[in-house]
Enzyme design. Structure first.
Site, PDB file in Angstrom:
ATOM      1  CG  ASP A  53     -33.564   9.459   3.724  1.00 23.27           C
ATOM      2  OD1 ASP A  53     -34.738   9.581   4.147  1.00 23.27           O
ATOM      3  OD2 ASP A  53     -33.197   9.887   2.614  1.00 23.27           O
ATOM      4  CE1 TYR A 141     -44.860  20.161   8.857  1.00 23.49           C
ATOM      5  CE2 TYR A 141     -46.164  22.087   9.441  1.00 23.49           C
ATOM      6  CZ  TYR A 141     -45.268  21.103   9.797  1.00 23.49           C
ATOM      7  OH  TYR A 141     -44.788  21.043  11.075  1.00 23.49           O
ATOM      8  N   PRO A 171     -46.702  20.864  18.927  1.00 27.21           N
ATOM      9  CG  PRO A 171     -44.477  20.997  18.257  1.00 27.21           C
ATOM     10  CD  PRO A 171     -45.689  20.156  18.113  1.00 27.21           C
ATOM     11  CB  VAL A 174     -40.993  25.414  17.659  1.00 22.50           C
ATOM     12  CG1 VAL A 174     -39.856  25.234  18.659  1.00 22.50           C
ATOM     13  CG2 VAL A 174     -42.217  24.621  18.080  1.00 22.50           C
TER      14      VAL A 174
HETATM   15  N1  LIG Z   1     -40.619  24.703  14.052  1.00 23.30           N
HETATM   16  C1  LIG Z   1     -41.932  24.724  14.220  1.00 23.30           C
HETATM   17  O1  LIG Z   1     -42.572  25.784  14.312  1.00 23.30           O
HETATM   18  C2  LIG Z   1     -42.679  23.437  14.333  1.00 23.30           C
HETATM   19  C3  LIG Z   1     -44.030  23.504  14.770  1.00 23.30           C
HETATM   20  C4  LIG Z   1     -44.748  22.329  14.877  1.00 23.30           C
HETATM   21  C5  LIG Z   1     -44.166  21.126  14.572  1.00 23.30           C
HETATM   22  N2  LIG Z   1     -42.869  21.081  14.148  1.00 23.30           N
HETATM   23  C6  LIG Z   1     -42.321  19.755  13.812  1.00 23.30           C
HETATM   24  O2  LIG Z   1     -41.124  19.560  14.530  1.00 23.30           O
HETATM   25  C7  LIG Z   1     -40.241  18.714  13.798  1.00 23.30           C
HETATM   26  C8  LIG Z   1     -38.896  19.393  13.644  1.00 23.30           C
HETATM   27  O3  LIG Z   1     -39.110  20.683  13.104  1.00 23.30           O
HETATM   28  P1  LIG Z   1     -37.925  21.752  13.027  1.00 23.30           P
HETATM   29  O4  LIG Z   1     -38.543  23.090  13.021  1.00 23.30           O
HETATM   30  O5  LIG Z   1     -36.873  21.412  14.010  1.00 23.30           O
HETATM   31  O6  LIG Z   1     -37.416  21.436  11.547  1.00 23.30           O
HETATM   32  P2  LIG Z   1     -35.965  21.599  10.863  1.00 23.30           P
HETATM   33  O7  LIG Z   1     -35.088  22.474  11.677  1.00 23.30           O
HETATM   34  O8  LIG Z   1     -36.271  21.932   9.439  1.00 23.30           O
HETATM   35  O9  LIG Z   1     -35.380  20.123  10.952  1.00 23.30           O
HETATM   36  C9  LIG Z   1     -35.939  19.078  10.218  1.00 23.30           C
HETATM   37  C10 LIG Z   1     -35.074  17.882  10.484  1.00 23.30           C
HETATM   38  O10 LIG Z   1     -35.655  16.746   9.815  1.00 23.30           O
HETATM   39  C11 LIG Z   1     -34.637  16.159   9.037  1.00 23.30           C
HETATM   40  N3  LIG Z   1     -35.204  15.407   7.928  1.00 23.30           N
HETATM   41  C12 LIG Z   1     -36.053  15.822   6.964  1.00 23.30           C
HETATM   42  N4  LIG Z   1     -36.352  14.807   6.140  1.00 23.30           N
HETATM   43  C13 LIG Z   1     -35.675  13.724   6.595  1.00 23.30           C
HETATM   44  C14 LIG Z   1     -35.566  12.389   6.189  1.00 23.30           C
HETATM   45  N5  LIG Z   1     -36.194  11.924   5.088  1.00 23.30           N
HETATM   46  N6  LIG Z   1     -34.798  11.523   6.916  1.00 23.30           N
HETATM   47  C15 LIG Z   1     -34.145  11.968   8.010  1.00 23.30           C
HETATM   48  N7  LIG Z   1     -34.184  13.236   8.443  1.00 23.30           N
HETATM   49  C16 LIG Z   1     -34.950  14.105   7.741  1.00 23.30           C
HETATM   50  C17 LIG Z   1     -33.759  17.317   8.584  1.00 23.30           C
HETATM   51  O11 LIG Z   1     -32.518  16.829   8.116  1.00 23.30           O
HETATM   52  P3  LIG Z   1     -31.603  17.656   7.051  1.00 23.30           P
HETATM   53  O12 LIG Z   1     -30.776  18.599   7.874  1.00 23.30           O
HETATM   54  O13 LIG Z   1     -30.826  16.577   6.380  1.00 23.30           O
HETATM   55  O14 LIG Z   1     -32.540  18.373   6.125  1.00 23.30           O
HETATM   56  C18 LIG Z   1     -33.671  18.055   9.906  1.00 23.30           C
HETATM   57  O15 LIG Z   1     -32.755  17.435  10.763  1.00 23.30           O
HETATM   58  C19 LIG Z   1     -40.937  18.430  12.463  1.00 23.30           C
HETATM   59  O16 LIG Z   1     -41.635  17.207  12.566  1.00 23.30           O
HETATM   60  C20 LIG Z   1     -41.927  19.581  12.357  1.00 23.30           C
HETATM   61  O17 LIG Z   1     -43.035  19.241  11.557  1.00 23.30           O
HETATM   62  C21 LIG Z   1     -42.112  22.204  14.021  1.00 23.30           C
END
Ligand SMILES: NC(=O)c1ccc[n+]([C@@H]2O[C@H](COP(=O)([O-])OP(=O)(O)OC[C@H]3O[C@@H](n4cnc5c(N)ncnc54)[C@H](OP(=O)(O)O)[C@@H]3O)[C@@H](O)[C@H]2O)c1
Length: 237
Positions: A53, A141, A171, A174
């Site tokens: 974490d 955010y 990105p 996504v």
């Molecule tokens: N999807 C998009 O459109 C998008 C666009 C731009 C940037 N991003 C960035 O890309 C990254 C991943 O996004 P995603 O869409 O793949 O998100 P996601 O599917 O919601 O995954 C988030 C991940 O972060 C983990 N997490 C959250 N808080 C944590 C903590 N305190 N310690 C350890 N792990 C933690 C979650 O674990 P749990 O399963 O335990 O909750 C999960 O594995 C993020 O930084 C996000 O800001 C995403």
């Protein structure tokens, strides 16, 4: 930066973009620590799973004490659901800042000496175009991602001397479950082709890292960055 033969640690590797990172790093010949708050939720054959974490200092310290061979750190994990700044729940706003900013920082502080000992290596921080174009419904955010962008630029200067490449992946949209759920909750329909594939994004990110790029943008993020040179009215997505 050579990924074949490197040792990478990915935060938030159990789902979404982080899971794609772990898989693609393995395909490119890296040893991979796939980390997650709930290790039992990681299903990535070939990866070594660690509980982590990023907002818990003891957990970060334990990971750093164990994974001493890391030379690529992928800071992907983040709480992405802070809500709006003025009317939103303050605890959710703090949690979003805590993971995006302080969690990423805790990981960098813990692993910078390890990267130095292992020859410099690389850090890739997963930012967002929301750092530049705020999103109504989740302005907290966007503010946290802006802070993480500043952090990334600062750390890059600080770690230059030890030969660590500090790169930003930026990105826009996504297609992870989290984004699709957010869109559904807010009744958002994205324009055709606007939402990128997480696998494509990760391949582009690792190509960039291998080419020592310090900022890796997808096309919509490049547009968002370009607005910074224009009038501030353009900053709203
Ligand atoms: N999807 C998009 O459109 C998008 C666009 C731009 C940037 N991003 C960035 O890309 C990254 C991943 O996004 P995603 O869409 O793949 O998100 P996601 O599917 O919601 O995954 C988030 C991940 O972060 C983990 N997490 C959250 N808080 C944590 C903590 N305190 N310690 C350890 N792990 C933690 C979650 O674990 P749990 O399963 O335990 O909750 C999960 O594995 C993020 O930084 C996000 O800001 C995403």
């Amino acid at each position: 930066m050579n990924i074949d033969g490197a040792t990478a640690l990915v935060t938030g590797a159990n789902r979404g973009i982080g899971r794609h990172f772990a898989g693609e790093l393995l395909r490119r010949g890296a040893k991979v620590y796939a980390t997650a708050r709930r290790p039992e939720s990681v299903d990535i054959p070939g990866a070594e799973v660690i509980r982590l974490d990023i907002t818990d200092q003891a957990s970060v310290d334990a990971a750093a004490a164990y994974a001493t061979d890391v030379d690529v750190l992928i800071n992907n994990a983040a709480d992405t659901a802070g809500g709006n700044l003025v009317t939103g729940d303050l605890a959710a706003i703090r949690s979003t800042m805590d993971s995006n900013y302080y969690g990423t920082l805790a990981m960098i502080r813990a692993f910078a000496p390890i990267l130095a000992r292992n020859g410099g290596g690389a850090i890739l921080n997963v930012l967002s175009a929301a750092a530049w174009n705020t999103v109504d419904g989740n302005t907290a955010y966007a503010a946290a991602k802006s802070a993480q962008w500043g952090l990334t630029n600062g750390v890059r200067r600080e770690l230059e001397g030890q030969g660590t490449l500090v790169s930003a992946l930026v990105p826009a949209l996504v297609g992870t479950q989290t984004l699709l759920d957010f869109a559904q909750r807010h009744g958002i329909v994205f324009p055709e082709g606007a939402v990128g594939d997480p696998g494509d994004l990760v391949r582009r990110a690792l190509d960039g890292l291998e080419a020592d790029e310090i900022e890796i943008l997808d096309p919509l993020a490049a547009e968002a960055k370009a607005t910074l040179a224009g009038p501030p009215q353009a900053f709203a997505l």
